[in-house]
Design a protein around this motif. Structure first.
Motif, PDB file in Angstrom:
ATOM      1  N   ASP A 112      26.411  42.610  32.262  1.00  0.00           N
ATOM      2  CA  ASP A 112      27.229  43.807  32.119  1.00  0.00           C
ATOM      3  C   ASP A 112      28.600  43.639  32.760  1.00  0.00           C
ATOM      4  O   ASP A 112      29.576  44.258  32.317  1.00  0.00           O
ATOM      5  CB  ASP A 112      26.512  45.008  32.736  1.00  0.00           C
ATOM      6  N   ALA A 132      20.847  41.169  34.087  1.00  0.00           N
ATOM      7  CA  ALA A 132      21.443  42.280  33.340  1.00  0.00           C
ATOM      8  C   ALA A 132      22.759  42.714  33.969  1.00  0.00           C
ATOM      9  O   ALA A 132      23.746  42.985  33.265  1.00  0.00           O
ATOM     10  CB  ALA A 132      20.465  43.452  33.281  1.00  0.00           C
ATOM     11  N   ASN A 158      15.527  39.839  36.675  1.00  0.00           N
ATOM     12  CA  ASN A 158      15.977  40.385  35.402  1.00  0.00           C
ATOM     13  C   ASN A 158      17.112  41.395  35.602  1.00  0.00           C
ATOM     14  O   ASN A 158      18.058  41.451  34.819  1.00  0.00           O
ATOM     15  CB  ASN A 158      14.813  41.050  34.663  1.00  0.00           C
TER      16      ASN A 158
END
Length: 905
Positions: free
Chosen positions: A409, A405, A401
């Motif tokens: 980003d 992420a 995860n």
């Protein structure tokens, strides 16, 4: 007539025979007729556009085979542009009301040539009235001295381009003029083909050979559909001019030279040129690059997060690094009644246990029939301050995860997104000053554009190929480059120097012999959303106090570093995808610096980031992965703050350091690398087959000599505030896990501090100190579930092990053959001995909490000596506490230890 009276196809056939004025009248009849005229776009409008001698194919010279979106619109733009020269100052100042009654002067057409009214151009100019049209008949028209244009006029060649040649030098002294369909050749007495210092001149579909155009402020020009063969344009302090759809070939110097700050004394034509420039802006093209490989891999994080050993940790609140005797008694509770105090020394032969493969889970550390017994004897780990982080590291789903992420980003931004967020870049992209060059072709010459002495140029949609350089911008000048193609230059594609600035955005820069973009000597551009690839050297070079913002670029396939920073270069590098380079992703060398944040750096042949010879960058929050060598290389005398990076899946080490370097590794995630998580070497020979430095491949002698005296004080203060200087290399608060060899491998001749790291589930020892002639300090780390021991210290190494939690490693907790201090550590649950001292070890072992389930808590062999005192030693199932041969009793003092024996109730 009603349109519905005939089929549409028949109307289109009829209308296709009409001339331009008749088409205009038909479009005014009604809406149906207007739409019918518009439907002729690919037939009659195309014929009109291509049949006009005043201009060429709308996409010439770059894409002559590509049709425009609308032939009618292209024809309209060409027609309006061709009339700009007639909109003089008198027209602008006239009243709108009086213009209705103004009498138009009749324009005469004068023919010049052997069969014309005038035999020479000079004679025709002497007889011409303002705004007359001079038609040059086919042939060569030569004048032996300079011609002066004193009144506005239009000079047009008859026939095709090339039928009329002018061997002449013209000096314009009138407010406006237009020349069309003429070949200009230099006269014998000068190389200047045309010159104006005050008026506006318009060139349409002309050819210039072996000469020069000179336009000086407040004069200005518009040049469209022209060919320059070994010719150039020199613009001095021009407020605004437009060069559009031109071809420049074979230049001996720069094809276009822009000199001087745009003048505040604006020519009458600047207003019209501004409107024209806004209406003909080059559209933003959609990105079609290959993109960073990580963005295309659907399961790339799963390949990194292969099955690894996990460890279930008891999480608590206590954060002390050592459990006092009072705390231990409180922890044991009723077991206090059963403890036996004293020095119960056991003697037994050391047994050998095989190291476990790191692909096995941590539950495989013991057989099923021992699990229940281990639960009974198991001590909680809440004592160590980093124990709460282990649960996160052990959870591969949580790591996946985090990678998702991070990838989200670091997603590459488009130019539109960048312009929306950066007002400075938006202002530069919309600016209309100086020389505007659009959809031109520069090829097979020395230089493309040269901007100097505070000049300003804007380049859009042009192609630069097979030149020595494409763009050179120096001396406080400004260049704005949007959506250009720059390739196969013999030197750098774009060269900025001496405080040059500007915007370089959405360009395709590739296959150049030197750097794609070369920034030096205080230049400070914005470099956004470019594709910089396939270069024979580096993608971007920042040298000699060069600065700049380098953001959201795709930099790939370059033979040397994607970005190379040296000699006090100090750019801000963020949000880029740097991949598939044949050397390092980013190299920082020779006192280079820079803020390198939020980049994806992957699949490079050498280190993802390579720092050497005084390089001192801030490397923060980057994803450095899947490299064919090491993730980060800190070579000889390298420095810098390396913080918050994810360093994953590299085929070499996560971080490779020379002991002469002084980096600060802080809060990085270093995992799933094929060799060591972090490796420290004292000599190049120890590095094996690692890549050499990139020094010596570029020539930077000028920057080397002048780098020391150009430092910007503001930059120095900002940089000093960003990081605190350190005197010893520091590895602090990192997560080092699931690497293919030792988590941290030390073979150093300098001091090293290893503080507060989580070193977990690596395929060899957690920390291996093989050489340490100066003190290696290992403090407050959590070292757990590694395939071999927790800590290995070889002979003649100086170490201080203090406040570490060493848990459930597959061999001994600590094996030490060197000298130093082992104090206040929590050594629990390791498969073999908690602490083993071998050979000539000379250690002070004090205030540790030690337990081994089925081996000795402390074992001393060979000539080991030192002091073992005030430790808490908990017996496991084997009932073994301390092993010490009688032969070394005099050399080793064992006293004041507390031995805890567990008895079942």
């Amino acid at each position: 007539m009603e349109v519905c009276g005939l089929p549409v196809e028949l109307w289109q056939l009829i209308l296709s025979y009409l001339c331009l004025p008749d088409l205009g009248r038909c479009s005014l009849v009604c809406r149906a007729w207007y739409e019918l005229v518009l439907s002729l776009d690919k037939t009659r409008w195309r014929q009109l556009c291509l049949g006009c001698i005043e201009h060429r194919h709308p996409n010439w010279p770059n894409q002559p085979g590509m049709e425009p979106r609308s032939w009618r619109e292209a024809f309209k733009q060409h027609y309006l542009a061709s009339k700009t020269w007639t909109k003089t100052t008198q027209d602008l100042e006239s009243s709108n009301c009086l213009s209705l009654f103004r009498r138009r002067k009749g324009r005469r057409q004068l023919c010049v040539g052997a069969s014309g009214e005038f035999s020479s151009l000079r004679a025709a100019l002497a007889a011409a009235s303002p705004y007359d049209r001079l038609v040059l008949l086919p042939g060569v028209h030569e004048e032996q001295s300079e011609l002066l244009l004193k009144v506005p006029m239009e000079i047009v060649g008859q026939g095709k381009l090339g039928d009329v040649a002018l061997v002449v030098s013209i000096n314009q002294h009138c407010p406006t003029a237009r020349l069309c369909n003429v070949v200009f050749m230099p006269a014998r007495f000068t190389s200047v083909l045309y010159k104006t210092t005050s008026g506006y001149v318009q060139f349409d579909n002309c050819s210039f050979e072996s000469g020069q155009l000179q336009i000086h402020a407040p004069g200005t020009c518009q040049v469209k559909f022209c060919t320059f063969k070994q010719s150039s344009i020199h613009l001095r302090s021009i407020a605004l001019c437009i060069l559009e759809n031109c071809e420049f070939t074979g230049s001996e110097n720069a094809s276009v030279t822009v000199e001087g700050c745009p003048s505040s004394d604006r020519n009458w034509a600047c207003k019209h040129l501004t409107m024209l420039a806004k209406s003909c802006a080059v559209p933003v093209r959609e990105p079609n690059s290959p993109g960073c490989p990580l963005a295309k891999w659907d399961g790339w994080e799963e390949s990194l997060l292969r099955p690894v050993r996990t460890c279930k940790i008891v999480v608590g609140e206590e954060r002390n690094s050592f459990l006092s005797a009072v705390g231990a008694q409180a922890l044991l509770g009723s077991a206090q009644d059963d403890m036996e105090l004293g020095e119960n020394l056991w003697s037994a032969k050391e047994e050998e246990y095989p190291a476990l493969d790191s692909n096995s889970s941590d539950s495989d550390l013991c057989s099923n029939d021992e699990e229940d017994a281990q639960v009974v004897y198991k001590l909680p780990y809440q004592v160590h301050s980093l124990s709460h982080t282990l649960a996160d590291i052990s959870d591969s789903g949580l790591q996946s995860n985090r990678l998702h992420a991070l990838q989200r980003d670091l997603k590459l931004k488009s130019l539109q997104q960048e312009l929306q967020q950066d007002k400075e870049a938006q202002s530069l992209a919309n600016s209309l000053q100086g020389c505007i060059i659009r959809q031109c072709l520069f090829r097979d010459g020395k230089g493309g554009i040269f901007v100097y002495s505070r000049g300003q140029a804007k380049l859009e949609g042009s192609i630069f190929r097979d030149l020595t350089y494409a763009v050179r911008c120096i001396q406080n000048s400004k260049v704005i480059m949007l959506r250009n193609d720059i390739h196969h230059c013999k030197a750098s594609g774009i060269f900025l120097r001496l405080s040059a600035a500007g915007l370089i955005a959405d360009n395709n820069i590739h296959s150049n012999c030197e750097a794609g973009v070369d920034i030096r000597k205080g230049a400070n551009p914005l470099v956004l959303c470019n594709k910089i690839h396939s270069g024979l050297r580096s993608g971007i070079v920042v040298v000699g106090n060069g600065k700049g913002i380098i953001r959201s670029n795709q930099i790939y396939g370059n033979k040397e570093a994607g970005i190379y920073i040296l000699y006090n270069g100090n750019p801000a590098v963020s949000g880029n995808h740097i991949f598939q380079g044949l050397a390092a992703g980013i190299a920082v060398n020779e006192n280079g610096r820079g803020q390198i944040t939020g980049n994806i750096i992957c699949e490079n042949q050498w280190g993802g980031v390579d720092i050497r010879h005084g390089g001192d960058p801030v490397l923060r929050n980057n994803l450095i992965s899947c490299g064919y060598s090491d993730g980060v290389v800190v070579g000889e005398r390298g420095k810098g703050l390396i913080e918050g990076n994810a360093i994953y899946g590299n085929k070499g080490c996560g971080v490779w350091m020379m002991s002469s370097s002084l980096p600060h590794l802080f809060n990085n995630q270093i995992s799933h690398n094929s060799i060591y998580g972090v490796a420290v070497f004292c000599r190049k020979d120890d590095a094996g087959d690692y890549p050499p430095s990139q020094e010596g491949r570029e020539s930077f002698q000028e920057e080397r000599e002048g780098a020391g005296g150009e430092n910007d004080l503001d930059i120095e203060e900002e940089y000093s505030a960003a990081q605190c200087p350190i005197s010893v290399a520091l590895v602090e608060s990192n997560s080092i896990s699931h690497n293919g060899a030792a988590g941290l491998h030390v073979k150093s001749s300098e001091a090293l501090n290893i503080i507060a790291n989580v070193i977990h589930a690596n395929r060899d020892d957690g920390v291996a100190v093989l050489q340490s002639s100066q003190l290696t300090r290992i403090a407050n780390n959590s070292i757990s579930c590694n395939s071999r021991g927790g800590v290995l210290v070889e002979a003649e190494c100086q170490v201080e092990l203090r406040g570490n939690g060493i848990y459930e490693n597959s061999s001994h907790g600590i094996v030490c053959k060197g000298e130093g201090i082992i104090a206040e550590n929590d050594i629990i649950g390791n498969l073999r001995c908690g602490l083993q001292l071998l050979q000539a070890a000379n250690m002070k072992v004090t205030k540790n909490r030690i337990q081994s389930f089925r081996d000795y808590g402390i074992a001393l062999f060979d000539e080991a000596k030192g002091l073992v005192q005030e430790n808490l030693i908990f017996q496991g199932r084997s009932k073994k506490s301390v092993f010490r041969p009688v032969s070394n009793a005099e050399d080793c003092i064992i006293e004041k230890n507390m031995l805890f024996t567990f008895k079942k109730r």
